[in-house]
Design a protein around this motif. Structure first.
Motif, PDB file in Angstrom:
ATOM      1  N   ALA A  12      -1.970  -0.403   4.865  1.00 46.94           N
ATOM      2  CA  ALA A  12      -2.796  -1.349   5.872  1.00 46.94           C
ATOM      3  C   ALA A  12      -4.044  -1.177   6.733  1.00 46.94           C
ATOM      4  O   ALA A  12      -4.722  -1.882   6.099  1.00 46.94           O
ATOM      5  CB  ALA A  12      -2.362  -1.079   7.497  1.00 46.94           C
ATOM      6  N   GLN A  13      -4.293   0.441   6.516  1.00 43.58           N
ATOM      7  CA  GLN A  13      -5.862   0.760   7.031  1.00 43.58           C
ATOM      8  C   GLN A  13      -6.931  -0.435   5.886  1.00 43.58           C
ATOM      9  O   GLN A  13      -7.678  -0.701   5.998  1.00 43.58           O
ATOM     10  CB  GLN A  13      -6.093   1.894   7.114  1.00 43.58           C
ATOM     11  N   LEU A  14      -6.160   0.416   4.003  1.00 40.55           N
ATOM     12  CA  LEU A  14      -6.638   0.372   3.178  1.00 40.55           C
ATOM     13  C   LEU A  14      -6.885  -1.603   2.976  1.00 40.55           C
ATOM     14  O   LEU A  14      -7.272  -2.435   1.724  1.00 40.55           O
ATOM     15  CB  LEU A  14      -6.416   0.486   2.058  1.00 40.55           C
ATOM     16  N   MET A  15      -5.838  -2.098   4.079  1.00 38.04           N
ATOM     17  CA  MET A  15      -5.432  -3.895   3.272  1.00 38.04           C
ATOM     18  C   MET A  15      -4.857  -4.495   2.172  1.00 38.04           C
ATOM     19  O   MET A  15      -5.496  -4.958   1.009  1.00 38.04           O
ATOM     20  CB  MET A  15      -6.494  -4.925   3.991  1.00 38.04           C
ATOM     21  N   LEU A  16      -4.029  -3.268   2.050  1.00 37.85           N
ATOM     22  CA  LEU A  16      -3.248  -3.455   1.002  1.00 37.85           C
ATOM     23  C   LEU A  16      -1.368  -3.282   1.461  1.00 37.85           C
ATOM     24  O   LEU A  16      -0.986  -2.791   1.984  1.00 37.85           O
ATOM     25  CB  LEU A  16      -3.219  -2.319  -0.190  1.00 37.85           C
ATOM     26  N   SER A  17      -0.930  -3.513   0.617  1.00 36.46           N
ATOM     27  CA  SER A  17       0.935  -3.328   0.881  1.00 36.46           C
ATOM     28  C   SER A  17       1.484  -1.475   0.243  1.00 36.46           C
ATOM     29  O   SER A  17       0.533  -1.397  -1.054  1.00 36.46           O
ATOM     30  CB  SER A  17       1.620  -4.359   0.117  1.00 36.46           C
ATOM     31  N   PRO A  18       2.021  -1.172   1.018  1.00 37.50           N
ATOM     32  CA  PRO A  18       2.370  -0.037   0.534  1.00 37.50           C
ATOM     33  C   PRO A  18       2.488   0.034  -1.585  1.00 37.50           C
ATOM     34  O   PRO A  18       2.551   0.584  -1.835  1.00 37.50           O
ATOM     35  CB  PRO A  18       3.526   0.318   0.785  1.00 37.50           C
ATOM     36  N   ARG A  19       3.329  -1.345  -1.677  1.00 37.35           N
ATOM     37  CA  ARG A  19       3.574  -1.089  -3.088  1.00 37.35           C
ATOM     38  C   ARG A  19       2.659  -1.338  -3.562  1.00 37.35           C
ATOM     39  O   ARG A  19       2.054  -0.421  -4.752  1.00 37.35           O
ATOM     40  CB  ARG A  19       4.698  -2.447  -3.423  1.00 37.35           C
ATOM     41  N   THR A  20       1.816  -2.171  -3.737  1.00 33.89           N
ATOM     42  CA  THR A  20      -0.089  -2.136  -4.261  1.00 33.89           C
ATOM     43  C   THR A  20      -0.770  -1.167  -4.752  1.00 33.89           C
ATOM     44  O   THR A  20      -1.205  -0.413  -5.814  1.00 33.89           O
ATOM     45  CB  THR A  20      -0.878  -3.481  -3.455  1.00 33.89           C
ATOM     46  N   LEU A  21      -0.407  -0.369  -3.776  1.00 38.87           N
ATOM     47  CA  LEU A  21      -1.232   0.391  -3.284  1.00 38.87           C
ATOM     48  C   LEU A  21      -0.337   1.950  -4.476  1.00 38.87           C
ATOM     49  O   LEU A  21      -1.492   2.471  -4.640  1.00 38.87           O
ATOM     50  CB  LEU A  21      -1.192   1.610  -1.396  1.00 38.87           C
TER      51      LEU A  21
END
Length: 334
Positions: free
Chosen positions: A252-261
């Motif tokens: 969330a802090q990196l403005m990504l979904s967990p799956r994308t991260l």
């Protein structure tokens, strides 16, 4: 932190060298940098150039007490914008947190800020590769003392100053810090809780709010060139002391979904759990090197649910308990 990244060296450095009576031209020549380096305002340096500059400054001055002289000579006019903006904070504790966030804009230095009843400890870590010049390390420690004194207008004395390669004690340097620089497994400076909470007479929240959007923009540009693993590590340094270690919080802090991260980390040959574990281990070693931090507080700063969970993790990393590692001086970086 990758050594290929660039950092801003502010023109205020030229004024600082002038005030110290050191020739900018001679330092640049020693560092094998262009003579007109400061001719067009702020300049960018790679890590190797940054280290060469500080090494050349040390050689040119030939003064074992140069770090103390730098600390006594520093003024707000010589500060980079992130540091000048941090002077607008309410106190040293807040300023340290803010500088830790924006320090990547200034140089190849990372900061771990630990605050608790025993005081405020600011630990410095450096990129992998060649070690930083000793003057850069001692100068960084002197900067924090100068910042505390400039902000509070008090002769703040740190409770502990430590370096991995401490210089020979000298009257001038000990007089500046108010304590001798001790040999340690980490480069760090500690202030009492009372001094960390002393109000900054330079506090100006409206000025901080004016600076911060541009600082965030520049930081975003820098982070965009970093690997996903680098960005996760940076986010963990910020979120772990707040009790956040989940991939959901970091994504969330990196403005990504967990799956994308997770997918981006896998493309780099790693995983979120591996980066989390590696970051925790490195931080654990740094925190434990500060003997004023109890093991329970180290566990808290690493966002473990309880001290036993930290014990199990530390034993898995090192084969030792935290106390045994401290006693046996086994806290060298992993």
């Amino acid at each position: 932190m990758a050594s290929k990244q660039s950092f801003t060296l502010d023109p205020g450095t030229r004024a600082l060298l002038h005030d110290l009576g050191i020739s900018v031209a001679r330092v640049l020549r020693r560092a094998q940098l262009p003579a007109g380096f400061f001719a067009h305002g702020a300049v960018t340096m790679a890590t190797e150039e940054y280290y060469r500059f500080w090494g050349a400054l040390d050689a040119e001055a030939a003064d074992p007490d140069l770090a103390a002289r730098i600390g006594r000579t520093l003024s707000a006019e010589a500060f980079n914008p992130p540091i000048f903006a941090a002077l607008c904070s309410a106190n040293l504790r807040t300023a340290a947190d803010r500088i830790a966030t924006f320090k990547p804009l200034i140089g190849p230095v990372g900061l771990d800020v630990a605050s608790g009843p025993t005081g405020l400890t600011i630990a410095i870590h450096w990129p992998e590769g060649p070690p930083p010049p000793p003057l850069l390390v001692s100068g960084e420690l002197a900067f924090w003392v100068a910042l505390a004194r400039i902000g509070t207008r008090h002769e703040v004395i740190p409770t502990r100053v430590a370096m991995r390669h401490a210089p020979q004690p000298s009257a001038e340097t000990t007089s500046y810090f108010g304590t001798r620089i001790r040999e340690s497994e980490t480069d760090a400076v500690t202030f009492s809780a009372e001094d960390a909470a002393l109000p900054f007479l330079t506090e100006d929240e409206s000025m901080w709010n004016f600076f911060v959007p541009e600082l965030r923009r520049r930081l975003s540009e820098l982070e965009a060139s970093a690997t996903t693993a680098d960005r996760v590590r940076a986010a963990l340094h910020e979120r772990l002391p707040a009790g956040e270690s989940s991939i959901n919080a970091i994504a969330a802090q990196l403005m990504l979904s967990p799956r994308t991260l997770q997918r981006q980390l896998q493309a780099e040959g790693t995983s979120y759990q591996a980066v989390l574990s590696d970051t925790r281990e490195k931080l654990a070693r740094r925190y434990l090197a500060d003997h004023s931090l109890p093991t329970s507080q180290v566990a808290y700063l690493l966002a473990y649910d309880d001290t036993n969970s930290f014990y199990r993790a530390f034993r898995r990393w090192t084969g030792l308990t935290p106390e045994a590692a401290r006693t046996g001086n086994r806290l060298t970086p992993a």
